[in-house]
Motif scaffolding. Structure first.
Motif, short mmCIF file in Angstrom:
data_model
loop_
_atom_site.label_atom_id
_atom_site.label_comp_id
_atom_site.label_asym_id
_atom_site.label_seq_id
_atom_site.Cartn_x
_atom_site.Cartn_y
_atom_site.Cartn_z
N ASN A 37 0.44 -1.60 0.19
CA ASN A 37 -0.66 0.06 0.05
C ASN A 37 1.11 1.04 -0.23
O ASN A 37 1.96 1.12 0.58
CB ASN A 37 -1.02 0.16 1.01
CG ASN A 37 -2.39 -0.80 0.83
OD1 ASN A 37 -2.70 -0.46 0.37
ND2 ASN A 37 -2.13 -1.50 1.69
N ASN A 39 4.07 3.67 11.74
CA ASN A 39 3.00 3.38 10.20
C ASN A 39 2.55 4.60 10.97
O ASN A 39 1.23 4.55 12.02
CB ASN A 39 2.71 2.50 10.52
CG ASN A 39 2.19 2.16 8.97
OD1 ASN A 39 2.17 3.21 8.17
ND2 ASN A 39 1.26 1.83 9.04
N LEU A 94 4.27 -3.49 5.89
CA LEU A 94 4.06 -3.15 6.19
C LEU A 94 6.00 -3.85 6.99
O LEU A 94 7.13 -3.41 7.42
CB LEU A 94 3.90 -3.55 7.77
CG LEU A 94 2.20 -2.81 7.57
CD1 LEU A 94 1.33 -3.06 8.74
CD2 LEU A 94 2.44 -1.21 7.89
N SER A 140 -1.49 8.95 1.77
CA SER A 140 -0.52 9.45 2.54
C SER A 140 0.69 10.84 1.67
O SER A 140 0.40 10.66 0.51
CB SER A 140 0.60 8.56 1.49
OG SER A 140 0.60 7.13 2.43
N LEU A 156 8.54 -1.57 4.94
CA LEU A 156 8.54 -0.69 4.97
C LEU A 156 9.59 0.05 6.90
O LEU A 156 10.42 0.43 6.58
CB LEU A 156 7.12 0.27 5.28
CG LEU A 156 7.12 1.61 6.52
CD1 LEU A 156 7.35 2.28 5.26
CD2 LEU A 156 5.42 2.09 6.86
N ARG A 195 2.27 4.21 1.86
CA ARG A 195 2.93 3.91 3.40
C ARG A 195 3.24 6.10 3.66
O ARG A 195 3.86 6.55 3.37
CB ARG A 195 3.15 3.80 3.45
CG ARG A 195 3.15 2.10 3.19
CD ARG A 195 2.53 1.68 4.69
NE ARG A 195 1.90 -0.16 3.90
CZ ARG A 195 0.82 -0.64 4.69
NH1 ARG A 195 0.65 -0.59 5.73
NH2 ARG A 195 1.39 -1.63 4.45
N GLY A 218 -1.54 5.72 5.97
CA GLY A 218 -1.38 5.71 4.70
C GLY A 218 -2.35 5.86 3.32
O GLY A 218 -3.47 6.52 3.52
#
Length: 318
Positions: free
Chosen positions: A234, A282, A265, A289, A268, A236, A285
């Motif tokens: 996705n 995090n 994730l 974002s 990231l 982020r 997002g």
């Protein structure tokens, strides 16, 4: 002769009427902006028509005690002049360098940040108002607050739960996910919802707190397991701390075929660790974002981005 209505027909009409009423109330609650007053007891905020000034006066404030990192990062600041390029900003108070990375079908943007004082890293609410469904564009909020650089926050206003501590003020205490706290001494610490105690952390000098998550890096090590429904690829946004006074903002573009797919994730977290973050977290997002630099959007938000309730930004103000 008047035709008699069947009882079942009348029941259906009643059900439809109730559905219309309930739906209308739900839409009102979700879409109509409400301003809140921070509740000193730490429970859910109460809806009110109070002004932002009234909110601040009634909120719970943390003790300050800021540190000047001017000497520790002497080579990162100027004597007073401002030196700017398309990807960097350096002054006596802040130093921001932005890098664009394109690899393995992913494009992401990193802002490496040094601040003289923790108060050069601030947060702002849409329309300068704490409340539900009060939103604005990230760029507009950044410009209104004279931000050198900014990213979206945790979109606290999309729900009634969650912890909200902003610029030393406790607005809401209702942890429902991982919480990240930034303290006045420049350190960061992550908590699970069960571990977080707002009164204790305010006493410990909490300056900001976000409630979205999950936590990505802890004690310099990237986490590899996350209790999140959005662990897949996705767009982020994340924030990290390398050391007090030295921070990282990152946005990852995604869901854009041929340009950038986004990150999981796990990816990231590994990226934040590679940047030297001791703690990373995090934020909201997806379409939210967004990163700004100067008076422009730096990244390429999915579908042009969307309105949100808050930003995190760097200011060159005293």
């Amino acid at each position: 002769m008047k035709k008699k209505r069947h009882p079942a027909f009348m029941i259906i009409l009643d059900i439809l009427a109730v559905a219309v009423i309930v739906g209308g109330i739900a839409a009102y609650r979700l879409l109509i902006p409400e301003t809140y007053v921070a509740n000193a007891s730490g429970t859910e905020a109460v809806s009110t028509a109070a002004s932002a000034a009234d909110t601040s006066e009634k909120a719970v404030s943390s003790d300050t005690g800021t540190t000047d990192w001017g000497e520790a990062f002497a080579d990162k600041f100027t004597e007073g002049e401002i030196i700017e390029t398309d990807t960097s900003y350096m002054s006596k108070n802040v130093n921001v360098t932005m890098t664009t990375v394109q690899e393995d079908g992913v494009t992401y943007y990193v802002q490496d940040i040094y601040v003289r004082s923790i108060e050069n890293l601030q947060t702002a609410f849409a329309e300068d108002t704490y409340g539900k469904a009060v939103t604005d564009w990230v760029l507009d909020m950044a410009i209104e607050n004279d931000a050198v650089a900014a990213i979206n926050g945790d979109y606290y206003g999309v729900e009634s739960g969650g912890v909200v501590i902003r610029n030393g003020v406790l607005y809401r205490d209702d942890a429902n996910a991982d919480v990240l706290v930034l303290y006045y001494d420049g350190t960061m610490k992550g908590f699970s919802a069960a571990e977080f105690d707002a009164d204790l952390e305010m006493a410990n000098g909490a300056y900001q707190a976000w409630n979205f998550g999950p936590l990505l890096v802890e004690e310099g090590t990237a986490l590899t397991s996350f209790s999140s429904r959005i662990s897949g690829t996705n767009p982020r946004t994340a924030i990290g701390c390398i050391e007090p006074g030295h921070y990282v903002f990152i946005t990852v573009d995604g869901r854009q075929a041929g340009y950038s797919s986004g990150m999981t994730l796990k990816q990231l977290a590994a990226t934040m660790e590679s940047l030297g973050c001791q703690v990373a977290y995090n934020l909201d997002g997806g379409q939210t974002s967004t990163m700004t630099f100067g008076d422009e959007i730096a990244n390429q938000p999915y579908k042009g981005g969307r309105l949100t309730s808050d930003i995190i930004f760097i200011t060159d103000g005293e």
